[in-house]
Write an enzyme that holds these catalytic residues in place. Sequence first.
Site, PDB file in Angstrom:
ATOM      1  N   SER A  52       0.793  -1.219   0.000  1.00 21.58           N
ATOM      2  CA  SER A  52       0.000   0.000   0.000  1.00 21.58           C
ATOM      3  C   SER A  52       0.823   1.264   0.000  1.00 21.58           C
ATOM      4  O   SER A  52       0.275   2.365  -0.034  1.00 21.58           O
ATOM      5  CB  SER A  52      -0.939   0.014   1.216  1.00 21.58           C
ATOM      6  OG  SER A  52      -0.164  -0.085   2.397  1.00 21.58           O
ATOM      7  N   HIS A  88       1.743   3.942   6.894  1.00 24.92           N
ATOM      8  CA  HIS A  88       1.106   4.840   5.932  1.00 24.92           C
ATOM      9  C   HIS A  88       1.594   6.264   6.138  1.00 24.92           C
ATOM     10  O   HIS A  88       2.337   6.560   7.077  1.00 24.92           O
ATOM     11  CB  HIS A  88      -0.421   4.787   6.081  1.00 24.92           C
ATOM     12  CG  HIS A  88      -1.016   3.560   5.425  1.00 24.92           C
ATOM     13  ND1 HIS A  88      -2.323   3.173   5.618  1.00 24.92           N
ATOM     14  CD2 HIS A  88      -0.482   2.641   4.573  1.00 24.92           C
ATOM     15  CE1 HIS A  88      -2.561   2.058   4.919  1.00 24.92           C
ATOM     16  NE2 HIS A  88      -1.451   1.725   4.288  1.00 24.92           N
ATOM     17  N   ASP A 107      -7.580   6.028   5.385  1.00 29.76           N
ATOM     18  CA  ASP A 107      -7.635   4.833   6.223  1.00 29.76           C
ATOM     19  C   ASP A 107      -8.841   4.751   7.123  1.00 29.76           C
ATOM     20  O   ASP A 107      -8.891   3.872   7.973  1.00 29.76           O
ATOM     21  CB  ASP A 107      -6.371   4.777   7.095  1.00 29.76           C
ATOM     22  CG  ASP A 107      -5.145   4.473   6.276  1.00 29.76           C
ATOM     23  OD1 ASP A 107      -4.027   4.716   6.767  1.00 29.76           O
ATOM     24  OD2 ASP A 107      -5.306   3.985   5.145  1.00 29.76           O
TER      25      ASP A 107
END
EC number: 3.4.21.89
Lengths: 226, 187
Positions: free
Chosen positions: B56, B96, B122
Site C-alpha cells: 500500500s 502509511h 484509512d
Amino acid sequence: MAAAAAQGGRTGGGGGSSGAGGGPSCGTGSGRSGLLDKWKIDDKPVKIDKWDGSAVKNSLDDSAKKVLLEKYKYVENFGLIDGRLTICTISCFFAIVALIWDYMHPFPESKPVLALCVISYFVMMGILTIYTSYKEKSIFLVAHRKDPTGMDPDDIWQLSSSLKRFDDKYTLKLTFISGRTKQQREAEFTKSIAKFFDHSGTLVMDAYEPEISRLHDSLATERKIK
Amino acid sequence: MLSLDFLDDVRRMNKRQLYYQVLNFGMIVSSALMIWKGLMVITGSESPIVVVLSGSMEPAFHRGDLLFLTNRVEDPIRVGEIVVFRIEGREIPIVHRVLKIHEKQNGHIKFLTKGDNNAVDDRGLYKQGQHWLEKKDVVGRARGFVPYIGIVTILMNDYPKFKVRSCPTCFIKNVIFCYIWESTDYS
C-alpha cells in the site's frame, strides 16, 4: 591393582583407554551409580570427526587433562572456569531481569530499567572478553600437586593449547609453577595432529600419552636437579 | 542403553562443561535480546524495526522492505511524514503517510493517514466509530529503510507452517540463526 577410581568403571592404568579392549565397568559402584556408569564413557576410545578442527582440539585437550589427572594424580582446580561461568551467569541474569520487567511493565514505563540492564549486559560482555583474553589465555587445565609432607604450598601445573583454524599443527604448553619458590617453568611441543589420530578419527593414546609424559618429566626433573 | 554416537560428546562432558554449553546458548539468545531491547531504548519505539507487509505504500516501499523507526517525544508529527501505527485491537502495525492533522495548543494531536497506493484514506481501517488517530497509537516514524531484506519474514507469515507471531520475534529468530551459523567453531 588397576586403581579403580571411586566413580566406578574406570579400568585405570596408563591413563588412557587401551583401545577397544576397554570393556564394561568393573561394577564397583552400587546400584545407584549403575546408571551413571553406563552414561559415562570415559573408557571408550575417543572417536571424532577428524576434519572438525574444534572437535580435534577438544579431544586432544581432554586427553591431556586425563593423562595429568589420572597418571600423576593431580587435583584439578576449577577457579578459572568457575570465574568464567559466574560472569556468564550474571550476564544471563541481567538479560532475564530485562525480559521479565519489560513483560510486566510494558514499554514506555520500563525504559530506565531496560537501559540499565542493557548497559550492564554489555559491560559484563566486556569483562568476559577481558577475562578470557588476559586471565584465562587458552589455559584449559589448572592442576595442583598436593605436597606430600603437607607443609609447603601446592605446586601448580597449567596446560594450555592452541590449534589454528584449518591448520594441523597442535601446540601444547605445560607450565609448572613451584609452590615454594613461585618460579615458573614452561615446556611445549608442536606436532601435527596426524601423529595422534588414526584414519578413522580415533585418538591413539599410545602415541599421545608419551608426549605428555615427556613434557611433564622434563619439567619435573629440572625441579629435582635444582 | 542406547548407543547414540552423537551423544558421545555430551556424555564425555562433565557437569561444568555441560553447564557452560547451556550458558553459551543462553548468552547467544541474551545477546540478541539485549540488542533488541537496546534499540528499543535508543529509538524510544516499542518496535524499532518493522517489515512492510503490504504494497500500500508503493512506489516508496515495497513488500519486504525493512524500516527503521524512532519515536522521540520531542519530534512533532507533521503532514507528509510516514508513520507506523497500530489500530486498537489489531496486532499488526500499518505503515502509511499522514494526510491531515488537527493540533491543540497543548500539543495534543489527531491525525488521518492514507497509504500512497490506496485510493481512499484509512478511515475504513480504523476501529468502528474512530475517525482520527492519536499519538498513543503511533509505534514510530520511519527514518530509514533497507530494501528486500524482510522477505524472509513475509515468507514465514504467508506460510502458516513456519508461522511466527510478530516482527520482533522474527528479528530475534533471524539474528539467532545467524549467530548459530557463525559460531559453529566454538573453542
